[in-house]
Structures are given as structure tokens and as C-alpha cells.
Design a protein around this motif. Structure first.
Motif, PDB file in Angstrom:
ATOM      1  N   GLY A   2      28.439  38.091 -21.409  1.00 32.40           N
ATOM      2  CA  GLY A   2      27.741  39.348 -21.608  1.00 32.40           C
ATOM      3  C   GLY A   2      26.934  39.352 -22.883  1.00 32.40           C
ATOM      4  O   GLY A   2      27.025  38.450 -23.693  1.00 32.40           O
ATOM      5  N   ILE A   8      26.643  42.488 -18.254  1.00 29.28           N
ATOM      6  CA  ILE A   8      27.210  41.279 -17.661  1.00 29.28           C
ATOM      7  C   ILE A   8      26.065  40.416 -17.153  1.00 29.28           C
ATOM      8  O   ILE A   8      25.190  40.889 -16.434  1.00 29.28           O
ATOM      9  CB  ILE A   8      28.190  41.629 -16.526  1.00 29.28           C
ATOM     10  N   LEU A  40      36.435  45.689 -19.645  1.00 31.11           N
ATOM     11  CA  LEU A  40      35.517  45.972 -18.543  1.00 31.11           C
ATOM     12  C   LEU A  40      35.995  47.172 -17.744  1.00 31.11           C
ATOM     13  O   LEU A  40      37.200  47.408 -17.619  1.00 31.11           O
ATOM     14  CB  LEU A  40      35.413  44.763 -17.609  1.00 31.11           C
ATOM     15  N   GLU A  44      32.878  47.184 -13.066  1.00 32.76           N
ATOM     16  CA  GLU A  44      32.416  45.872 -13.527  1.00 32.76           C
ATOM     17  C   GLU A  44      33.321  44.761 -13.008  1.00 32.76           C
ATOM     18  O   GLU A  44      32.843  43.705 -12.584  1.00 32.76           O
ATOM     19  CB  GLU A  44      32.360  45.837 -15.049  1.00 32.76           C
ATOM     20  N   ILE A  48      32.316  41.549 -10.502  1.00 25.64           N
ATOM     21  CA  ILE A  48      32.580  40.139 -10.788  1.00 25.64           C
ATOM     22  C   ILE A  48      33.348  39.497  -9.642  1.00 25.64           C
ATOM     23  O   ILE A  48      33.010  38.404  -9.179  1.00 25.64           O
ATOM     24  CB  ILE A  48      33.343  40.003 -12.122  1.00 25.64           C
TER      25      ILE A  48
END
Length: 70
Positions: A2, A8, A40, A44, A48
Motif C-alpha cells: 500500500g 492498496i 485493513l 479491504e 484482497i
């Protein structure tokens, strides 16, 4: 993975995964306790996980959130 503003970097994540996929590792651990996961948001983290799931071939495993606080 990040920037200082918290963004990110999806491309960097994908580059790293592609490098790891060149190894003989059977799988990967995502969002464990020794990284940025505690910082996070749930959104988020889900992003991912979705990106990694889309990249990994079916013969590789991944675990998510082992020992990571919610």
C-alpha cells in the motif's frame, strides 16, 4: 502493498503472487497477524481475498485470517 495514504496496490499484489507461484509452495497464508491485516477494513480484506482467489490456480491452497483479529 500500500501507499502512505492507505491505498492498496492491486498490481503489486498480483506481481508478488505471480512470483510466489513460480515456487513449489503448496499454498499461501493471507491476512495473518504478522502484516497489515489488523489495519485493513473488512471490505479491504474481502477485496484482497477475492483478487487472490481469482489469480491462484486450483492446485494451490490459501488460508485466510489465521491468528488475525477481526
Amino acid at each position: 502493498m500500500g501507499r502512505a495514504n492507505g491505498e492498496i496496490l492491486d498490481g503489486v499484489l498480483e506481481e508478488n503472487l505471480n512470483q510466489y507461484l513460480k515456487t513449489s509452495a503448496a499454498g499461501f497464508l493471507l491476512l495473518g497477524s504478522n502484516g497489515e491485516a489488523p489495519h485493513l477494513s473488512v471490505s479491504e480484506k474481502l477485496g484482497i481475498v477475492r483478487r487472490v482467489a481469482a489469480i491462484l490456480p486450483p492446485d494451490r491452497y490459501f488460508l485466510v485470517g489465521v491468528s488475525s483479529p477481526p
